[in-house]
Scaffold this active site. Structure first.
Site, PDB file in Angstrom:
ATOM      1  N   LYS A 129      15.954 -18.301 -13.959  1.00 35.35           N
ATOM      2  CA  LYS A 129      16.047 -16.771 -13.724  1.00 35.35           C
ATOM      3  C   LYS A 129      17.454 -16.278 -14.470  1.00 35.35           C
ATOM      4  CE  LYS A 129      13.721 -15.224 -11.998  1.00 35.35           C
ATOM      5  NZ  LYS A 129      12.842 -16.299 -12.063  1.00 35.35           N
TER       6      LYS A 129
ATOM      7  N   TRP B  15      -3.152  -1.938  -1.766  1.00 34.00           N
ATOM      8  CA  TRP B  15      -2.713  -3.297  -2.141  1.00 34.00           C
ATOM      9  C   TRP B  15      -3.458  -4.457  -1.361  1.00 34.00           C
ATOM     10  CZ3 TRP B  15      -0.576  -5.715  -6.568  1.00 34.00           C
ATOM     11  CH2 TRP B  15      -0.230  -7.100  -6.296  1.00 34.00           C
TER      12      TRP B  15
ATOM     13  N   HIS C 219      23.952 -39.954 -17.860  1.00 37.44           N
ATOM     14  CA  HIS C 219      23.169 -40.201 -18.783  1.00 37.44           C
ATOM     15  C   HIS C 219      23.081 -39.541 -20.080  1.00 37.44           C
ATOM     16  CE1 HIS C 219      21.905 -43.450 -15.794  1.00 37.44           C
ATOM     17  NE2 HIS C 219      22.101 -42.482 -14.881  1.00 37.44           N
TER      18      HIS C 219
ATOM     19  N   CYS D  71       0.870  -1.151  -0.004  1.00 45.33           N
ATOM     20  CA  CYS D  71      -0.016  -0.095  -0.114  1.00 45.33           C
ATOM     21  C   CYS D  71       0.791   1.320  -0.082  1.00 45.33           C
ATOM     22  CB  CYS D  71      -0.901   0.116   1.189  1.00 45.33           C
ATOM     23  SG  CYS D  71      -1.829  -1.426   1.340  1.00 45.33           S
TER      24      CYS D  71
ATOM     25  N   GLU E 280      16.358 -15.972 -18.395  1.00 49.02           N
ATOM     26  CA  GLU E 280      15.105 -15.106 -18.759  1.00 49.02           C
ATOM     27  C   GLU E 280      15.867 -13.389 -18.533  1.00 49.02           C
ATOM     28  OE1 GLU E 280      11.496 -14.915 -16.393  1.00 49.02           O
ATOM     29  OE2 GLU E 280      12.556 -15.598 -14.573  1.00 49.02           O
TER      30      GLU E 280
ATOM     31  N   LYS F 134       4.873  -9.976 -17.670  1.00 46.08           N
ATOM     32  CA  LYS F 134       4.857 -10.165 -16.211  1.00 46.08           C
ATOM     33  C   LYS F 134       3.555 -11.387 -16.024  1.00 46.08           C
ATOM     34  CE  LYS F 134       5.802 -10.108 -11.968  1.00 46.08           C
ATOM     35  NZ  LYS F 134       7.098 -10.868 -11.516  1.00 46.08           N
TER      36      LYS F 134
ATOM     37  N   ARG G  44       3.931   1.377  -6.892  1.00 47.77           N
ATOM     38  CA  ARG G  44       3.942   0.036  -5.930  1.00 47.77           C
ATOM     39  C   ARG G  44       2.800  -1.008  -6.195  1.00 47.77           C
ATOM     40  NH1 ARG G  44       6.168   2.245  -0.987  1.00 47.77           N
ATOM     41  NH2 ARG G  44       4.848   1.173   0.262  1.00 47.77           N
TER      42      ARG G  44
HETATM   43  C1  AGP Z   1       9.177 -16.096 -13.623  1.00 41.97           C
HETATM   44  O1  AGP Z   1      10.313 -15.503 -13.368  1.00 41.97           O
HETATM   45  C2  AGP Z   1       8.565 -15.689 -14.818  1.00 41.97           C
HETATM   46  N1  AGP Z   1       7.933 -14.358 -14.719  1.00 41.97           N
HETATM   47  C3  AGP Z   1       7.590 -16.853 -15.322  1.00 41.97           C
HETATM   48  O2  AGP Z   1       7.988 -18.048 -15.323  1.00 41.97           O
HETATM   49  C4  AGP Z   1       6.402 -16.779 -14.212  1.00 41.97           C
HETATM   50  O3  AGP Z   1       6.554 -17.365 -13.166  1.00 41.97           O
HETATM   51  C5  AGP Z   1       5.150 -17.735 -14.944  1.00 41.97           C
HETATM   52  O4  AGP Z   1       4.718 -17.038 -16.151  1.00 41.97           O
HETATM   53  C6  AGP Z   1       3.930 -17.707 -14.223  1.00 41.97           C
HETATM   54  O5  AGP Z   1       3.355 -16.768 -13.767  1.00 41.97           O
HETATM   55  P1  AGP Z   1       2.319 -16.520 -12.531  1.00 41.97           P
HETATM   56  O6  AGP Z   1       2.984 -17.180 -11.138  1.00 41.97           O
HETATM   57  O7  AGP Z   1       1.928 -15.091 -12.528  1.00 41.97           O
HETATM   58  O8  AGP Z   1       1.194 -17.681 -13.030  1.00 41.97           O
END
Ligand code: AGP
Length: 612
Positions: A488, A74, A507, A2, A491, A607, A27
């Protein structure tokens, strides 16, 4: 989280409050509101964007008064509705407050006030504070505030106004941040500097357990013993954009560093102590003992990092709670005609609660007639609304596309579920539960310890940032942690990497190891230490560079078989993914930084993936 703003001075308050709330929009929020005090409290609230609030107040011109408070919400308790938006005005109409944080004992206090005839308007924890101050108010606002906060448990930054004190704001700070600023004939409060940097760069960061009485041009601070505190303003030399990141270079770095607080907030109120010791209480999610006792199997679905949190949970649920567990990518689950037996609890993990594949998987599970649990971060999201049970993570809004704090909060929430299920499954012994919970409560402090010295991580990133391919290896929970570490790195730094179960190298994959190949070994599991040590030696003999993440007590096993060794503090083995995540997130961050990547907004990524 918030956002709070407050103003008292010679100007009209409403436009200043609206401007301050705009500066706090980054935020994340789902509703907003302001109270202006002209001897009468005038309060306007609106769910949705700030523009809705501006429209309702004619950009503030319709509200007259030189003192007021404002808030962007929030949601943590209660859906994002106008009614649940802040400020919350007490039944008498005499007190209005805004709040950032979580009142952990709000239910008990609400019952106490209801029993005394107080009528409530909202579902929020915050309204309890407003009503409690009003209950004690007899004309001395400071005295009433003192009595009320004495009863509160949890975290709170508060801005409080009273109709018959038209130029006064009382600010209270415990755990949640709150700042103040005083200029000639004016004074401000805010959640952070972006809201007031336009007016004043001399800022007072209120200490914890502080009450401040603020009037035009003046502030008096009292500590928890009621003694007046000296105040030393800090000069802010940041620009607004930097200030939104709290002085960090990127939102991702800020969010990585927020993890101790996020862990505390996600655990808050869910580990309770009684005569028999500590235990998990997930009743806020609707997971009563009756519901938990009925669970015969857990089937977890999610995407990306949420899926990886599910893989961590699988090892915890089967290894500790002795509950069968299956983890499926949501995009596969929805099309695989899954067989889900009665007594299965289907858990959908999602930060946004809007991921298309995860929504579809949830609906598929419901169509199969099994109970569904959402582990989500965004209140009121689709997955939260459609699941039978909701276990909220309290990570606050996550701005960076690459998740860090929300992933950790998902792991923490699933750890609580594993311990709660263990209690009802004869396979786990009570002393084991206590051992896990005792260490879980200490974990935020250990996270702070890790974040306090990241020099070795930065060294590793500076040495390895130009590699074109990286292999992560781990066994058990460390393999699950390696899956997330690999994502991580990929991406945000655009470096190809893969995570392998340490025993799988032989393997096939080991054929890819050649002189200079970077291998990152996650080695925090005691009973598998010798096995992963062998895997490290296997790749070392083929010329690999090895970065090892291990615990203090296991480090002696690895000092002479790798190139860089990063230690995390010892903790219960079930909890190591919450600690190994930090250096691995930071390694990805600094590698991407060295590569000049757009860390908060990596190419091609969103996101929340709200489409298939
Ligand atoms: C993770 O860093 C990515 N942004 C992506 O893998 C994310 O975790 C995935 O798209 C799931 O998103 P959500 O948790 O909002 O469902």
């Amino acid at each position: 989280m918030c956002g709070i703003v407050g103003y008292t001075g010679r100007a009209q308050a409403a436009p200043i409050l609206l401007y301050g709330l705009e500066r706090l929009e980054y935020r994340g929020y789902d509703s907003a509101g302001i109270t202006v005090n002209s001897g009468t409290l005038q309060t306007v609230k609106a769910s949705g964007r700030l523009a809705n609030l501006a429209a309702l107040t004619n950009n503030g011109a319709d509200l007259h008064g030189n003192c007021g408070i404002g808030h962007t919400r929030w949601a943590t308790h209660g859906e994002p509705t106008d009614n649940n938006a802040h400020p919350h005005v007490a039944s008498s109409g005499q007190i209005s407050i805004v709040h950032n944080g979580i009142i952990e004992n709000y239910r008990k206090l609400k019952d106490w006030l209801l029993a005394r005839g107080v009528a409530f308007q909202s579902e929020t924890d915050t309204e309890v504070v407003s009503q409690l101050i009003d209950y004690y108010y007899e004309g001395d606002l400071l005295a009433a505030v003192r009595k009320a906060i004495y009863k509160l448990e949890g975290s709170y930054a508060l801005g409080i106004v009273a109709a018959d004190a038209p130029d006064t704001i009382i600010a209270v700070r415990k755990d949640s941040p709150l700042i103040a600023a005083v200029t000639d004939g004016e004074a401000f409060i805010a959640s952070d500097v972006t809201a007031i940097i336009k007016y004043c760069r001399e800022v007072i960061y209120l200490d914890d357990n502080t009450i401040a009485v603020i009037t035009p041009g003046n502030i008096t601070c009292y500590n928890k013993y009621g003694k007046v505190q000296d105040l030393t303003p800090v000069t802010i030399d940041w620009d607004i954009e930097a200030a939104q990141k709290g002085g960090y270079a990127h939102f991702m770095l800020k969010e990585i560093n927020e993890q101790p607080k996020v862990l505390r907030d996600t655990l808050a109120g869910r580990i309770v102590a009684d005569a028999a010791g500590a235990r998990v209480d997930l009743s806020d999610a609707g997971l009563t003992p009756e519901v938990l006792q009925a669970v015969r199997k857990v089937h977890i679905v999610g995407c990306g990092s949420a899926y990886h949190a599910g893989v961590v949970a699988k090892y915890q649920l089967e290894g500790f709670a002795r509950i069968p567990c299956e983890v499926t990518l949501a995009s596969e689950f929805r099309y695989s005609s899954p067989v889900v037996l009665p007594g299965t609890l289907c858990v959908v993990i999602s930060q946004s609660g809007e991921t298309s594949d995860s929504i579809a998987a949830l609906r598929e599970a419901k169509a199969l007639g099994v109970s569904t649990l959402a582990v989500v971060n965004v209140r009121g999201s689709t997955i939260a609304r459609e699941a039978d049970y909701i276990l909220y993570t309290n990570a606050g809004p996550e701005i960076a596309v690459a998740t860090s704090k929300a992933y950790s909060a998902q792991v923490a929430a699933m750890t609580l579920l594993a311990v709660a299920l263990a209690e009802f499954n004869s396979g786990a012994k009570r002393e084991n539960l206590q051992a896990v919970l005792n260490d879980l409560i200490k974990l935020p402090d250990l996270e702070e310890q890790i974040l306090s010295d990241i020099s070795l991580v930065q060294l590793a990133a500076s040495r390895y940032f130009n590699h074109s391919s990286v292999f992560f290896i781990g066994r058990g929970l460390d393999y699950a942690a390696a899956l997330e570490a690999s994502l991580k790195l990929k991406e945000i730094s655009y470096i190809h990497s893969e995570a392998y179960a340490g025993g799988e190298l032989k393997h096939g994959t080991i054929s890819l190891i050649e002189p200079g190949t970077l291998v990152i070994a996650v080695a925090a599991c005691t009973k598998l230490a010798e096995k992963i040590e062998s895997n490290i030696k296997e790749v070392k003999t083929r010329g690999a560079e090895v970065l090892t993440i291990t615990t203090s007590s296991l480090s002696k096993n690895f000092t002479d078989c790798g190139d860089i060794l990063i230690e995390i503090p010892d903790t219960h083995e079930l909890l190591t993914p919450l600690l190994t995540a930090l250096p691995l997130q930071l390694f990805a961050y600094y590698t991407a930084l060295n590569n000049g990547c757009d860390i908060d907004k990596p190419r091609n990524l969103a996101k929340s993936v709200t489409v298939e």
